[in-house]
Design an enzyme around this catalytic site. Structure first.
Site, PDB file in Angstrom:
ATOM      1  N   TYR A   1      18.612  33.735  25.646  1.00 23.27           N
ATOM      2  CA  TYR A   1      18.375  33.448  27.060  1.00 23.27           C
ATOM      3  C   TYR A   1      19.412  34.139  27.946  1.00 23.27           C
ATOM      4  CZ  TYR A   1      17.602  30.950  31.407  1.00 23.27           C
ATOM      5  OH  TYR A   1      17.352  30.652  32.727  1.00 23.27           O
ATOM      6  N   ALA A   2      20.690  33.989  27.599  1.00 26.15           N
ATOM      7  CA  ALA A   2      21.737  34.616  28.411  1.00 26.15           C
ATOM      8  C   ALA A   2      21.579  36.131  28.439  1.00 26.15           C
ATOM      9  CB  ALA A   2      23.115  34.229  27.878  1.00 26.15           C
TER      10      ALA A   2
END
Length: 226
Positions: free
Chosen positions: A151-152
């Site tokens: 996600y990051a």
């Protein structure tokens, strides 16, 4: 009248963005993978549009259904199944990038011909502070505790894509927004912001004029310096 397409607009931040932009006078097309959840968007006055950002045919059909387009809000995104290194593998990264990064490019590229006809074309890419290295690395921030690699990484790519699109489209306003840690189903309603607060930056950027900033990253407090 400003015509706006919002992806992932069936719930949470996307739905609230639709509500607020309709209130501001936009004609909003609410993109969603499953039209079975269209009632909420329709009740606000949005036009539900089926669009799966991971499917080129679905994206093409959605764009072809629009009479015109002034504003594109790339809001669709997934958290993914991997939240730490213990459950991380290449497939987990690929799945998140397919929606959050490749899907964003797929929709944007398909929408460019319509956007180029607008007198004031605007693109807002919904990113995250979790994609901003300074926030990830600074103890005490909401983002510092995020361990999810896919996600990051995907949101870091969204910020970079925003800069590159802005450089390639000088007549457009192309910016990224950070909703902040907002209480939604995405995080199990653990965030400390309301969905209204979480859409502040996105809604403001969607209403920029031709003299507005481009290639920048904003949260609800304003410009986030790179």
């Amino acid at each position: 009248m400003t015509t706006t397409l919002i992806t992932g607009a069936n719930r949470s931040l996307g739905l609230e963005t639709a509500r607020r932009l309709i209130e501001a006078g936009h004609t909003v097309y609410a993109g969603m993978r499953d039209l079975g959840s269209a009632a909420r968007a329709a009740s606000l006055g949005a036009v539900p549009v089926q669009v799966d950002v991971t499917d080129a045919g679905s994206v093409a059909a959605a764009i072809d259904s629009l009479p015109e387009l002034d504003v594109l809000v790339n809001n669709a995104g997934v958290l993914g199944s991997s939240l730490s290194l213990d459950d991380l593998d290449a497939d987990a990264v690929r799945d998140v990038l397919e929606t959050n990064v490749v899907g964003l490019v797929r929709v944007t590229q398909a929408a460019l011909p319509l956007l180029r006809r607008s007198a004031n074309p605007v693109i807002v890419n919904v990113a995250s502070g979790a994609g901003f290295a300074r926030s990830l690395a600074t103890p005490g921030t909401d983002e510092h505790g995020v361990l999810a690699v896919p996600y990051a990484s995907s949101k870091a790519a969204v910020i970079a894509l925003t800069v590159q699109y802005a450089k390639n489209l000088p007549g457009f306003r192309v910016n990224a927004s950070d909703p902040g840690y907002t209480s939604t189903a995405f995080n199990g309603y653990s965030g400390h912001q309301t969905v209204s607060e979480g859409t502040d930056a996105t809604v403001a950027l969607a209403q920029l004029g031709t003299d507005g900033p481009t290639g920048q990253f904003f949260d609800r407090s304003g410009l986030v310096a790179y």
